[in-house]
Write a protein that holds these residues in place. Structure first.
Motif, PDB file in Angstrom:
ATOM      1  N   LYS A 203       0.521  -0.998  -0.370  1.00  0.00           N
ATOM      2  CA  LYS A 203      -0.111   0.252   0.007  1.00  0.00           C
ATOM      3  C   LYS A 203       0.547   0.800  -0.030  1.00  0.00           C
ATOM      4  CE  LYS A 203      -3.950   0.048   2.615  1.00  0.00           C
ATOM      5  NZ  LYS A 203      -4.567   0.248   3.794  1.00  0.00           N
ATOM      6  N   GLU A 204       2.233   1.214   0.766  1.00  0.00           N
ATOM      7  CA  GLU A 204       2.978   1.641   0.947  1.00  0.00           C
ATOM      8  C   GLU A 204       3.729   2.445  -0.425  1.00  0.00           C
ATOM      9  OE1 GLU A 204       4.989   1.985   4.859  1.00  0.00           O
ATOM     10  OE2 GLU A 204       3.066   2.124   5.588  1.00  0.00           O
ATOM     11  N   ARG A 205       4.227   1.551  -1.104  1.00  0.00           N
ATOM     12  CA  ARG A 205       5.437   1.388  -2.159  1.00  0.00           C
ATOM     13  C   ARG A 205       5.068   2.717  -3.290  1.00  0.00           C
ATOM     14  NH1 ARG A 205       3.281  -2.913  -5.262  1.00  0.00           N
ATOM     15  NH2 ARG A 205       4.675  -4.162  -3.818  1.00  0.00           N
ATOM     16  N   ASP A 206       4.012   3.123  -3.950  1.00  0.00           N
ATOM     17  CA  ASP A 206       4.002   4.509  -5.136  1.00  0.00           C
ATOM     18  C   ASP A 206       4.305   5.325  -4.669  1.00  0.00           C
ATOM     19  OD1 ASP A 206       2.919   3.030  -6.761  1.00  0.00           O
ATOM     20  OD2 ASP A 206       0.751   3.274  -6.407  1.00  0.00           O
ATOM     21  N   ARG A 207       3.936   5.337  -2.960  1.00  0.00           N
ATOM     22  CA  ARG A 207       4.648   7.223  -1.809  1.00  0.00           C
ATOM     23  C   ARG A 207       5.632   7.102  -1.719  1.00  0.00           C
ATOM     24  NH1 ARG A 207       1.405   7.737   3.053  1.00  0.00           N
ATOM     25  NH2 ARG A 207       2.370   9.726   2.672  1.00  0.00           N
ATOM     26  N   LEU A 208       6.413   5.875  -1.588  1.00  0.00           N
ATOM     27  CA  LEU A 208       8.030   5.870  -0.942  1.00  0.00           C
ATOM     28  C   LEU A 208       8.427   5.563  -2.777  1.00  0.00           C
ATOM     29  CD1 LEU A 208       8.142   2.547   0.412  1.00  0.00           C
ATOM     30  CD2 LEU A 208       8.838   4.282   1.196  1.00  0.00           C
ATOM     31  N   TRP A 209       8.262   5.437  -3.527  1.00  0.00           N
ATOM     32  CA  TRP A 209       8.595   5.632  -5.192  1.00  0.00           C
ATOM     33  C   TRP A 209       8.906   7.038  -5.922  1.00  0.00           C
ATOM     34  CZ3 TRP A 209      11.255   2.225  -3.867  1.00  0.00           C
ATOM     35  CH2 TRP A 209      10.981   0.796  -3.728  1.00  0.00           C
ATOM     36  N   LYS A 210       7.721   7.713  -5.195  1.00  0.00           N
ATOM     37  CA  LYS A 210       8.072   9.396  -5.390  1.00  0.00           C
ATOM     38  C   LYS A 210       8.142  10.172  -4.294  1.00  0.00           C
ATOM     39  CE  LYS A 210       3.039   8.720  -7.289  1.00  0.00           C
ATOM     40  NZ  LYS A 210       1.396   9.004  -6.908  1.00  0.00           N
ATOM     41  N   GLY A 211       9.181   9.489  -3.223  1.00  0.00           N
ATOM     42  CA  GLY A 211       9.289  10.363  -2.174  1.00  0.00           C
ATOM     43  C   GLY A 211       8.590  11.256  -0.689  1.00  0.00           C
ATOM     44  N   GLU A 212       7.272  10.301  -1.101  1.00  0.00           N
ATOM     45  CA  GLU A 212       6.318  10.866   0.192  1.00  0.00           C
ATOM     46  C   GLU A 212       6.609  10.668   0.987  1.00  0.00           C
ATOM     47  OE1 GLU A 212       2.815  10.592  -2.401  1.00  0.00           O
ATOM     48  OE2 GLU A 212       3.070  12.384  -4.037  1.00  0.00           O
ATOM     49  N   ARG A 213       7.133   9.566   0.879  1.00  0.00           N
ATOM     50  CA  ARG A 213       7.638   8.471   2.623  1.00  0.00           C
ATOM     51  C   ARG A 213       8.374   8.267   2.310  1.00  0.00           C
ATOM     52  NH1 ARG A 213       4.802   7.058   6.407  1.00  0.00           N
ATOM     53  NH2 ARG A 213       4.902   4.918   6.882  1.00  0.00           N
ATOM     54  N   SER A 214       9.115   8.094   4.041  1.00  0.00           N
ATOM     55  CA  SER A 214      10.537   7.570   3.775  1.00  0.00           C
ATOM     56  C   SER A 214      10.102   5.785   3.846  1.00  0.00           C
ATOM     57  CB  SER A 214      11.425   8.113   4.557  1.00  0.00           C
ATOM     58  OG  SER A 214      10.446   7.631   5.986  1.00  0.00           O
ATOM     59  N   LEU A 215      11.013   4.876   3.985  1.00  0.00           N
ATOM     60  CA  LEU A 215      11.074   3.435   4.277  1.00  0.00           C
ATOM     61  C   LEU A 215      10.419   3.491   6.038  1.00  0.00           C
ATOM     62  CD1 LEU A 215      10.907   0.495   3.412  1.00  0.00           C
ATOM     63  CD2 LEU A 215      13.604   0.857   3.744  1.00  0.00           C
ATOM     64  N   ARG A 216       9.644   2.570   6.754  1.00  0.00           N
ATOM     65  CA  ARG A 216       9.407   2.503   7.991  1.00  0.00           C
ATOM     66  C   ARG A 216      10.720   1.799   8.455  1.00  0.00           C
ATOM     67  NH1 ARG A 216       3.873   1.221   9.815  1.00  0.00           N
ATOM     68  NH2 ARG A 216       2.373   2.312   7.581  1.00  0.00           N
ATOM     69  N   SER A 217      10.792   2.065   9.705  1.00  0.00           N
ATOM     70  CA  SER A 217      11.319   1.728  10.807  1.00  0.00           C
ATOM     71  C   SER A 217      10.700   1.508  11.757  1.00  0.00           C
ATOM     72  CB  SER A 217      12.758   2.339  10.940  1.00  0.00           C
ATOM     73  OG  SER A 217      13.889   1.755  11.807  1.00  0.00           O
ATOM     74  N   PHE A 218      10.341  -0.530  12.568  1.00  0.00           N
ATOM     75  CA  PHE A 218       9.818  -0.335  13.383  1.00  0.00           C
ATOM     76  C   PHE A 218      10.596  -0.339  15.037  1.00  0.00           C
ATOM     77  CE2 PHE A 218       8.076  -2.209   8.996  1.00  0.00           C
ATOM     78  CZ  PHE A 218       6.613  -2.167   9.708  1.00  0.00           C
ATOM     79  N   ARG A 219       9.660   0.236  16.071  1.00  0.00           N
ATOM     80  CA  ARG A 219      10.234   0.096  17.548  1.00  0.00           C
ATOM     81  C   ARG A 219       9.942  -0.903  17.996  1.00  0.00           C
ATOM     82  NH1 ARG A 219       7.371   5.542  18.938  1.00  0.00           N
ATOM     83  NH2 ARG A 219       6.155   3.782  20.899  1.00  0.00           N
ATOM     84  N   ARG A 220      10.882  -1.165  19.118  1.00  0.00           N
ATOM     85  CA  ARG A 220      10.953  -2.240  19.893  1.00  0.00           C
ATOM     86  C   ARG A 220       9.488  -2.798  20.505  1.00  0.00           C
ATOM     87  NH1 ARG A 220      16.482  -1.707  23.098  1.00  0.00           N
ATOM     88  NH2 ARG A 220      17.703  -2.112  21.197  1.00  0.00           N
ATOM     89  N   ASP A 221       8.532  -1.828  20.383  1.00  0.00           N
ATOM     90  CA  ASP A 221       7.019  -2.193  21.264  1.00  0.00           C
ATOM     91  C   ASP A 221       6.569  -2.067  19.895  1.00  0.00           C
ATOM     92  OD1 ASP A 221       6.962   0.601  20.148  1.00  0.00           O
ATOM     93  OD2 ASP A 221       6.112   1.122  22.047  1.00  0.00           O
ATOM     94  N   ILE A 222       6.756  -3.087  18.890  1.00  0.00           N
ATOM     95  CA  ILE A 222       5.798  -3.325  17.637  1.00  0.00           C
ATOM     96  C   ILE A 222       4.771  -4.275  18.192  1.00  0.00           C
ATOM     97  CG2 ILE A 222       7.909  -5.060  16.598  1.00  0.00           C
ATOM     98  CD1 ILE A 222       5.964  -4.350  14.190  1.00  0.00           C
ATOM     99  N   PRO A 223       3.657  -4.188  17.939  1.00  0.00           N
ATOM    100  CA  PRO A 223       2.447  -5.165  18.489  1.00  0.00           C
ATOM    101  C   PRO A 223       2.745  -6.557  17.934  1.00  0.00           C
ATOM    102  CG  PRO A 223       1.195  -3.467  17.475  1.00  0.00           C
ATOM    103  CD  PRO A 223       2.792  -3.025  17.155  1.00  0.00           C
ATOM    104  N   MET A 224       2.798  -7.308  18.659  1.00  0.00           N
ATOM    105  CA  MET A 224       3.394  -8.713  18.041  1.00  0.00           C
ATOM    106  C   MET A 224       2.255  -9.667  18.116  1.00  0.00           C
ATOM    107  SD  MET A 224       4.784 -12.442  20.633  1.00  0.00           S
ATOM    108  CE  MET A 224       4.619 -11.666  21.629  1.00  0.00           C
TER     109      MET A 224
END
Length: 185
Positions: free
Chosen positions: A118-139
């Motif tokens: 879902k985020e792929r297009d926004r990544l390629w357009k430079g509107e979004r950066s690649l996510r980096s997940f924090r340690r408290d990500i839900p399991m």
């Protein structure tokens, strides 16, 4: 026209259902260890999905090289030996199999590969950066992994087993939101 969905959100608090301090400590350690693995796995998934998308843009391949992110069995120009979802699942299996339940990682993989798509297009357009997940990500825990759900103590709380560990479940207050805006209707 998009349909406006109503989403019911409820926080569920899990408490270890045991009076034995050794059982509580062991359960806590197990789930914290799994949480750290989920954090690492989430970043692996997103990074590998991103890299797979970038392969076709590597300019130093010859013109004869046709690159397609598809299963080679289904597309003659495909470079993958399985689906994109399967590639990251195999990666997770290689790193974490035997250390934690693979159903957790399978759920995480499905959620994040779908999210990346879902985020792929926004990544390629430079509107979004690649996510980096924090340690408290839900399991994520699949519904089939919740076992022996029972109403206890005259209806005050539920108990259930998750991978052989027994928990008490306390449900927070209900929050009703609109699916589109995230604000109450």
């Amino acid at each position: 026209m998009k349909e406006n969905k109503v989403v019911l959100t409820r926080k569920i608090q899990l408490l270890i259902h045991s009076e034995d301090p050794a059982v509580k400590r062991q359960t806590r350690e197990t789930f914290w260890r799994w949480q750290r693995m989920v954090h690492r796995a989430a970043n692996f998934i997103y990074t590998h999905q991103f890299i797979q998308e970038q392969v076709k843009d590597l300019f130093y391949f010859t013109d004869e090289v046709r690159v397609r992110l598809a299963d080679i069995k289904k597309d003659k120009d495909g470079i993958l030996t399985m689906s994109q979802l399967g590639t990251t699942y195999q990666l997770l299996s290689r790193y974490f199999k035997g250390q934690m339940p693979m159903s957790i990682l399978g759920c995480l993989n499905k959620i994040l590969v779908f999210s990346f798509g879902k985020e792929r297009d926004r990544l390629w357009k430079g509107e979004r950066s690649l996510r980096s997940f924090r340690r408290d990500i839900p399991m994520p825990i699949a519904p089939q992994d919740l076992r022996q759900i029972k109403l206890e103590d005259g209806g005050r709380f539920y108990t259930c087993q998750i991978f052989g560990h027994t928990f008490r479940l306390y449900f927070g207050k209900r929050v009703v939101t609109s699916g589109r805006s995230g604000k109450p209707p």
